[in-house]
Every structure is written in C-alpha cells, then in structure tokens.
Design an enzyme around this catalytic site. Structure first.
Site, PDB file in Angstrom:
ATOM      1  N   ILE A  78       0.870  -1.181   0.000  1.00 29.98           N
ATOM      2  CA  ILE A  78       0.000   0.000   0.000  1.00 29.98           C
ATOM      3  C   ILE A  78       0.899   1.221   0.000  1.00 29.98           C
ATOM      4  CG2 ILE A  78      -0.255  -0.131   2.525  1.00 29.98           C
ATOM      5  CD1 ILE A  78      -3.032   1.198   2.175  1.00 29.98           C
ATOM      6  N   ALA A  79       0.572   2.185  -0.858  1.00 30.71           N
ATOM      7  CA  ALA A  79       1.385   3.400  -0.937  1.00 30.71           C
ATOM      8  C   ALA A  79       0.526   4.568  -1.387  1.00 30.71           C
ATOM      9  CB  ALA A  79       2.552   3.202  -1.908  1.00 30.71           C
ATOM     10  N   GLU A 112       1.824  -6.937   7.093  1.00 28.84           N
ATOM     11  CA  GLU A 112       3.070  -6.657   7.787  1.00 28.84           C
ATOM     12  C   GLU A 112       3.410  -5.186   7.582  1.00 28.84           C
ATOM     13  OE1 GLU A 112       3.203  -9.253   5.414  1.00 28.84           O
ATOM     14  OE2 GLU A 112       3.161 -10.963   6.759  1.00 28.84           O
ATOM     15  N   ASN A 117       7.641   2.415  10.813  1.00 28.71           N
ATOM     16  CA  ASN A 117       6.624   3.171  10.085  1.00 28.71           C
ATOM     17  C   ASN A 117       5.465   3.519  11.027  1.00 28.71           C
ATOM     18  OD1 ASN A 117       4.824   4.274   8.284  1.00 28.71           O
ATOM     19  ND2 ASN A 117       5.111   2.698   6.722  1.00 28.71           N
ATOM     20  N   TYR A 124      -3.292   1.752  10.969  1.00 27.00           N
ATOM     21  CA  TYR A 124      -3.858   0.406  11.121  1.00 27.00           C
ATOM     22  C   TYR A 124      -4.507   0.227  12.496  1.00 27.00           C
ATOM     23  CZ  TYR A 124      -0.979  -0.353   6.982  1.00 27.00           C
ATOM     24  OH  TYR A 124      -0.391  -0.253   5.744  1.00 27.00           O
TER      25      TYR A 124
END
Length: 163
Positions: A78-79, A112, A117, A124
């Site tokens: 995801i970015a 993960e 980060n 999350y």
C-alpha cells in the site's frame, strides 16, 4: 481548499498500461520497491486485487495490493504519493480493502508493517488492527523487523489478540 478538505475520488482495478504510473509512487514510497514484473505478476494472479485511488482529474493518489484466499485477506503493498500523504488517502485505500473483502465474505485481514513506520502503524491501529507477532529482520533491504497486524472484518474495532 485546505489539505484536510475532502476530495472526491474513484477506485479502479489496475491494468497493465498503468504499471509505470504505479511504479512512480512505489519508488517514492519505499527503499526496496516492487518492480514492474511484480505488479504484472499480480495482474495474472486470480487471488490478487490491485486497486488504484484517483482524484476526479485522474491523478493517481495511491494504490493497494491484496490477496483474497478463501475467507482471509493479506495486504501486500500500500502506498500513497508523497504529496498526498496525511490527507486520509491511506485510510480510503484500506476502507476499499475492507469493502471488497466484506463483499467476498472474508473474515480476517492481515498485513506486515515496518516497525519504524509509525504513521502506518497508527493508521492500522485506528482501523482496529492489532499487533499479533514480530517478524525479526523481515525486510531484506535493511533487516528491519516487521509487525504482523490483524483484524477481524466482522468487527469495527477488530478482535485479534495483541502481542
């Protein structure tokens, strides 16, 4: 318009012609990014789903890659483009994963995330994910640990036992 003001967006499944555009974000987001072959492989994998988030002008804001295997989902990548971070687009991408997972009657999402980060970990956690394990030296590029996180899809706040 302020940075936090909502911008209308659309989702679409990635096509082969969009790989280079996705790679531009991927390379800005990660020290060890996926390559074109990785994304092309995902397009051929029946378990894989690559969703693109665009504004109404067609600007690519971010992407998410995830697998659906039976009743479980694994978020692989995801970015969000650097200039669009901290504007809720990561949340929109994860909401899209949830929406498509619910439609497929999935029960659990896992992923993960780099231990360092903190922005992603915070996102999350705010979405009900719980840390369930540590994978030591998971990231080959720099041997950083990964935090394995999970949440139940049928729960707004997740029910996984934390570590």
């Amino acid at each position: 318009m302020t940075v936090r003001e909502a911008v209308e967006t659309t989702f679409s499944s990635m096509t082969e012609s969009e790989i280079d555009e996705v790679l531009a974000i991927e390379r800005q987001a990660f020290a060890d990014p996926w390559n074109a072959r990785d994304f092309a492989s995902e397009l051929k994998n029946p378990r894989s789903n690559v969703q693109l988030l665009r504004d109404l002008n067609g600007t690519l804001l971010g992407h998410v890659v995830f697998w659906i295997v039976v009743d479980q989902v694994e978020v692989l990548d995801i970015a969000v483009a650097p200039e669009y971070r901290r504007q809720g687009y990561g949340n929109r991408l994860m909401d899209r994963v949830l929406e498509l997972s619910i439609a497929k009657d999935c029960r659990l999402i896992s992923l993960e995330v780099r231990r360092s980060n903190l922005a992603a970990v915070s996102l999350y956690e705010s979405m009900g994910f719980k840390a369930i394990a540590i994978r030591p030296k998971y990231y080959a590029h720099d041997n950083e640990d990964a935090i394995v996180m999970q949440r139940n899809i049928d729960s707004t706040h997740g029910e996984s036992d934390g570590i």
